[in-house]
Design a protein around this motif. Structure first.
Motif, mmCIF file in Angstrom:
data_model
loop_
_atom_site.group_PDB
_atom_site.id
_atom_site.type_symbol
_atom_site.label_atom_id
_atom_site.label_comp_id
_atom_site.label_asym_id
_atom_site.label_seq_id
_atom_site.Cartn_x
_atom_site.Cartn_y
_atom_site.Cartn_z
ATOM 1 N N LEU A 99 0.838 -1.201 0.000
ATOM 2 C CA LEU A 99 0.000 0.000 0.000
ATOM 3 C C LEU A 99 0.871 1.248 0.000
ATOM 4 N N LEU A 100 1.930 1.239 0.812
ATOM 5 C CA LEU A 100 2.851 2.382 0.846
ATOM 6 C C LEU A 100 3.483 2.597 -0.519
ATOM 7 N N LEU A 101 3.940 1.531 -1.151
ATOM 8 C CA LEU A 101 4.572 1.652 -2.466
ATOM 9 C C LEU A 101 3.577 2.165 -3.499
ATOM 10 N N GLN A 102 2.325 1.722 -3.386
ATOM 11 C CA GLN A 102 1.277 2.204 -4.300
ATOM 12 C C GLN A 102 1.063 3.704 -4.128
ATOM 13 N N GLY A 163 -6.100 5.086 -1.152
ATOM 14 C CA GLY A 163 -5.366 3.840 -1.308
ATOM 15 C C GLY A 163 -6.062 2.668 -0.644
ATOM 16 N N LEU A 164 -6.612 2.895 0.543
ATOM 17 C CA LEU A 164 -7.319 1.831 1.261
ATOM 18 C C LEU A 164 -8.590 1.420 0.536
ATOM 19 N N GLU A 165 -9.285 2.403 -0.047
ATOM 20 C CA GLU A 165 -10.536 2.094 -0.749
ATOM 21 C C GLU A 165 -10.290 1.340 -2.050
ATOM 22 N N ASN A 166 -9.076 1.441 -2.584
ATOM 23 C CA ASN A 166 -8.737 0.734 -3.817
ATOM 24 C C ASN A 166 -8.238 -0.688 -3.569
ATOM 25 N N GLU A 171 -12.472 -5.567 6.811
ATOM 26 C CA GLU A 171 -12.845 -4.735 7.966
ATOM 27 C C GLU A 171 -11.775 -3.703 8.279
ATOM 28 N N TRP A 172 -10.494 -4.115 8.190
ATOM 29 C CA TRP A 172 -9.406 -3.185 8.491
ATOM 30 C C TRP A 172 -9.387 -2.051 7.479
ATOM 31 N N GLU A 173 -9.478 -2.389 6.187
ATOM 32 C CA GLU A 173 -9.460 -1.370 5.134
ATOM 33 C C GLU A 173 -10.628 -0.405 5.286
ATOM 34 N N GLN A 174 -11.822 -0.951 5.568
ATOM 35 C CA GLN A 174 -13.002 -0.100 5.701
ATOM 36 C C GLN A 174 -12.860 0.864 6.866
ATOM 37 N N ARG A 175 -12.412 0.320 7.995
ATOM 38 C CA ARG A 175 -12.309 1.149 9.198
ATOM 39 C C ARG A 175 -11.331 2.301 9.002
#
Length: 258
Positions: A99-102, A163-166, A171-175
């Motif tokens: 995710l960081l690299l993205q 980035g999280l939504e992609n 549950e972790w990504e949504q939160r």
């Protein structure tokens, strides 16, 4: 070490190894802790050596000397590396390395994990089939966070939310997408979504996670009163679910004037 600001002769190799390549910072930090009384000598041990004691509960708050050293270190970072550290600081939690690299985009020529690991600025580990990364030096996290202007913080929050939504939705990504969207936009809709998520987590038996989300709203000084009231009520529910009844009653009382 206390008599000079320079690295003592004969200790540079050991200090460089134990400080992640920052021996001068180690010396400065020791001098600062002695100056404020969180590190002190209680006399001579049975072995004839000075017996030093450190107040662990006081933590390591960087003094002016440490702050200047860390600011110089941050200033020498490649822009991509600094952006990576800023994202990790604003994330306020470990995030997947991919995710960081993205978020760093297509050109990552200036970002390498290995030097940051060698300096002890970040740590990585594998969990759930993914490699995770987080800032590992509290002092540099504090100095870097304070150096980021508020508008840039909001922009970084939004980058993290995007980035999280992609990513595949869990549950972790949504939160955390909701969390960063709320802190990035501060719109009524985003704040409402944050409170609703906390309420659902509390009712689902996740009161501590709900409290963590709600506590972040304290950073939003311009939060409308209606959301402060909903936050206080949601906190009361989460605290009651966690069995902290006295604090729950206090939270309800705090909601009354709102």
């Amino acid at each position: 070490m206390l008599d000079s600001a320079s690295v003592p002769a004969g200790l540079e190799v050991a200090l460089r190894a134990s400080s992640g390549g920052l021996p001068a910072h180690a010396v400065t930090l020791v001098r600062e802790q002695v100056a404020v009384g969180t590190l002190w000598c209680e006399g001579i041990s049975e072995g004839g050596q000075p017996a030093w004691r450190w107040d662990v509960s006081a933590g390591l708050i960087p003094g002016e000397g440490s702050r200047r050293l860390l600011e110089r270190l941050i200033g020498r970072l490649h822009p991509e590396t600094r952006l990576a550290l800023e994202l990790l600081v604003i994330a306020d939690d470990a995030i997947p390395l991919d995710l960081l690299l993205q978020l760093l985009g297509g050109d990552r020529s200036g970002f390498e994990v290995t030097p940051l690991l060698r300096q002890g600025l970040v740590s990585t580990w594998n969990e759930g089939g993914e490699e995770w990364i987080a800032v590992s030096r509290a002092a540099i996290e504090r100095v870097l966070r304070e150096s980021i202007p508020m508008e840039r913080r909001r922009s970084l929050h939004l980058s993290l939310a995007d980035g999280l939504e992609n990513r595949p939705s869990g549950e972790w990504e949504q939160r955390f997408a909701v969390f960063h969207r709320a802190l990035g936009t501060r719109t009524p809709a985003a704040l409402a979504h944050l409170v609703e998520l906390a309420e659902s987590l509390a009712h689902a038996g996740r009161p501590m996670t709900a409290l963590h989300l709600l506590d972040q709203m304290e950073m939003l000084a311009d939060t409308p009163a209606v959301f402060l009231a909903r936050r206080a009520i949601a906190r009361a529910v989460a605290l009651r679910t966690a069995g902290r009844l006295s604090e729950s009653r206090d939270a309800l009382a705090a909601a009354a004037p709102l």
